[in-house]
Scaffold this motif. Sequence first.
Motif, short mmCIF file in Angstrom:
data_model
loop_
_atom_site.label_atom_id
_atom_site.label_comp_id
_atom_site.label_asym_id
_atom_site.label_seq_id
_atom_site.Cartn_x
_atom_site.Cartn_y
_atom_site.Cartn_z
N UNK A 63 0.82 -1.21 0.00
CA UNK A 63 0.00 0.00 0.00
C UNK A 63 0.86 1.26 0.00
N UNK A 64 1.98 1.23 0.71
CA UNK A 64 2.86 2.39 0.77
C UNK A 64 3.36 2.75 -0.62
N UNK A 65 3.75 1.77 -1.42
CA UNK A 65 4.19 2.06 -2.78
C UNK A 65 3.08 2.74 -3.57
N UNK A 66 1.86 2.25 -3.44
CA UNK A 66 0.72 2.82 -4.15
C UNK A 66 0.45 4.25 -3.69
N UNK A 103 1.04 -0.56 -8.95
CA UNK A 103 0.48 -1.90 -9.12
C UNK A 103 1.10 -2.90 -8.13
N UNK A 104 1.79 -2.41 -7.14
CA UNK A 104 2.51 -3.31 -6.22
C UNK A 104 1.55 -4.18 -5.44
N UNK A 105 1.91 -5.47 -5.34
CA UNK A 105 1.17 -6.45 -4.54
C UNK A 105 2.13 -7.07 -3.54
N UNK A 293 -3.92 5.19 3.87
CA UNK A 293 -4.08 3.74 3.79
C UNK A 293 -5.53 3.40 3.47
N UNK A 294 -6.46 4.04 4.17
CA UNK A 294 -7.89 3.78 3.92
C UNK A 294 -8.26 4.11 2.48
N UNK A 295 -7.77 5.26 1.99
CA UNK A 295 -8.07 5.67 0.62
C UNK A 295 -7.48 4.69 -0.39
N UNK A 296 -6.25 4.26 -0.14
CA UNK A 296 -5.59 3.38 -1.10
C UNK A 296 -6.18 1.98 -1.07
N UNK A 297 -6.64 1.54 0.09
CA UNK A 297 -7.36 0.26 0.15
C UNK A 297 -8.61 0.30 -0.72
N UNK A 298 -9.28 1.43 -0.71
CA UNK A 298 -10.48 1.58 -1.55
C UNK A 298 -10.10 1.53 -3.03
#
Length: 306
Positions: A63-66, A103-105, A293-298
């Motif tokens: 998530x940090x990369x995103x 696109x990091x996983x 983090x919340x925004x990127x999870x969405x």
Amino acid sequence: MPVPTSSLRNAFRTINVSSNFPFTQNIAASPFANIQRGKTRTIMPTFSSLEAERVYRKEHLALVFRILHRFGFAEGVAGHCSVRDPVQPDKFWVNPQGKSFARMRQSDLIQCRVEDGEIVEGELPVDASATSIHSQMYKAAGRGIGQEGGSEGGVESLVHVHSPYTKAFSALNRTLDMISQDACAFYNQQALVPFAGGVFDNQEGARIASFIGPHDKVAILQNHGLLSVGRLSIDEAAWWQINFEMCAKAQILADSALRPGEKFVFAQEQNILDTREEIGSPEMGWFCLSAYVEDEEWHSKGEHKL
């Protein structure tokens, strides 16, 4: 988000767990007891096992990369972020070079040895500067806060990207002036590291690590950029990177607006120290990233967990 164990849940009286942080009615149990109001307080995540914590750390690193990409901090193949493996603390997880930050996983991450930076899990190549800097920082500093044998000067995560204002600021041979509340978080916790060319071996990584003190949040790599340190979490290290970039931007804007004969209004030292204590803790670093983090999870729709 891992749910606390039943004993911890009872101890903290956790009444809800959102996607990115839990909260409790046991106000005294929260590191944010004095800076929040209301019937509940935010608490740090807890884990049922080290394996569960590993999953959390890897997913948050993805998530940090995103998040960093969304801030525009991804530049070509430059930049690397890592987190120590809680199951095998003599290993760390880092990004493969060339993989899109956006696109990091968690499954894309590569595991390396702390001792020498050698890859132990994963097929894709890793930036030599990443293995050199990160391995030697983890090796020199040891484990971080709350870990077995850990200390406040230990390191659990690192972030390095080429963000524009920080890159410009790194050429000025100075640290941030205390001209804003946000800058106070970095007071006397900014290392200056002289430039010595590209980083391709562990010797240079060890040199960089030697400049970074046990209380430094960031290392200003002169003529290069910023290395931010997470004593507790990858979220913390990412926030110091983002927050410093915002402060560097404000500093450069303020410098450019200063008229001949004018001087900055600097914060008083005791106010700086009080503010640093309030907004500059590792826990606050973790919490400050939570909205992103919340925004990127969405945005991810769970892809980062694959």
